[in-house]
Design a protein around this motif. Structure first.
Motif, PDB file in Angstrom:
ATOM      1  N   ILE A  25      39.063 -74.109 111.898  1.00 33.55           N
ATOM      2  CA  ILE A  25      38.323 -73.273 112.948  1.00 33.55           C
ATOM      3  C   ILE A  25      39.181 -73.443 114.341  1.00 33.55           C
ATOM      4  O   ILE A  25      39.549 -74.544 114.691  1.00 33.55           O
ATOM      5  N   PRO A  26      39.742 -72.286 114.967  1.00 32.21           N
ATOM      6  CA  PRO A  26      40.303 -72.400 116.204  1.00 32.21           C
ATOM      7  C   PRO A  26      39.293 -73.003 117.301  1.00 32.21           C
ATOM      8  O   PRO A  26      38.237 -72.929 117.017  1.00 32.21           O
ATOM      9  N   PRO A  27      39.822 -73.514 118.136  1.00 30.52           N
ATOM     10  CA  PRO A  27      38.900 -74.009 119.450  1.00 30.52           C
ATOM     11  C   PRO A  27      38.343 -73.241 120.342  1.00 30.52           C
ATOM     12  O   PRO A  27      37.290 -73.491 120.958  1.00 30.52           O
ATOM     13  N   LYS A  31      39.278 -66.620 119.893  1.00 27.59           N
ATOM     14  CA  LYS A  31      40.008 -66.848 118.773  1.00 27.59           C
ATOM     15  C   LYS A  31      39.116 -66.942 117.369  1.00 27.59           C
ATOM     16  O   LYS A  31      39.369 -66.343 116.363  1.00 27.59           O
ATOM     17  N   GLN A  32      37.900 -67.597 117.513  1.00 29.27           N
ATOM     18  CA  GLN A  32      36.947 -67.533 116.724  1.00 29.27           C
ATOM     19  C   GLN A  32      36.388 -66.301 116.274  1.00 29.27           C
ATOM     20  O   GLN A  32      36.563 -65.816 114.954  1.00 29.27           O
ATOM     21  N   THR A  33      36.061 -65.610 117.243  1.00 26.21           N
ATOM     22  CA  THR A  33      35.670 -64.235 117.117  1.00 26.21           C
ATOM     23  C   THR A  33      36.459 -63.308 116.314  1.00 26.21           C
ATOM     24  O   THR A  33      36.138 -62.397 115.649  1.00 26.21           O
ATOM     25  N   LYS A  40      39.023 -63.398 108.607  1.00 32.19           N
ATOM     26  CA  LYS A  40      39.670 -64.584 107.784  1.00 32.19           C
ATOM     27  C   LYS A  40      38.936 -66.042 108.195  1.00 32.19           C
ATOM     28  O   LYS A  40      39.307 -66.848 107.891  1.00 32.19           O
ATOM     29  N   LEU A  41      37.652 -65.882 108.789  1.00 29.59           N
ATOM     30  CA  LEU A  41      36.725 -66.871 109.154  1.00 29.59           C
ATOM     31  C   LEU A  41      35.293 -66.313 108.658  1.00 29.59           C
ATOM     32  O   LEU A  41      34.865 -65.349 109.169  1.00 29.59           O
TER      33      LEU A  41
END
Length: 119
Positions: A25-27, A31-33, A40-41
């Motif tokens: 997971i990006p911090p 980037k998470q969304t 991809k997540l």
């Protein structure tokens, strides 16, 4: 706007804490969304659905915040158009060499360099 940004960054930190062992997971929240939107997540089906369907407003708020905090000097306010649409307005001077970063100059008040984000 900064408060909304801070809240969403804290959501990203909570995601890191809650799901850190099972995902890369990006911090940062954006980037998470983006990873969720690109498939991809996946953190939780209900959360993913919320990100995919209900959170587009955040991109608009974040764009305004980024422009005000990083590229302009002055203030940002909100106004209503004749059709009651809410629009952000910048009463600022552009300190950036970027290409107007999605902002149109309002010809009515060039002396103040009043800028309106075209949403």
């Amino acid at each position: 706007m900064n408060e909304i940004y801070s809240i969403m960054e804290n959501v990203a930190r909570i995601n890191l804490f809650m799901f850190e062992e099972s995902h890369d997971i990006p911090p940062k929240y954006t980037k998470q969304t983006n990873k969720i939107k690109n498939g991809k997540l996946s953190l939780n089906p209900k959360y993913d659905k919320l990100i995919l369907e209900e959170i587009e407003w955040y991109n608009q708020v974040n764009t305004i915040r980024d422009n005000v905090n990083h590229f302009l000097t002055g203030i940002a306010v909100f106004n209503r158009l004749d059709d009651n649409t809410i629009v952000p307005q910048y009463f600022n001077y552009n300190m950036s060499e970027r290409n107007q970063h999605n902002i149109n100059i309002n010809d009515e008040n060039e002396d103040n360099e009043k800028l309106i984000l075209g949403l």
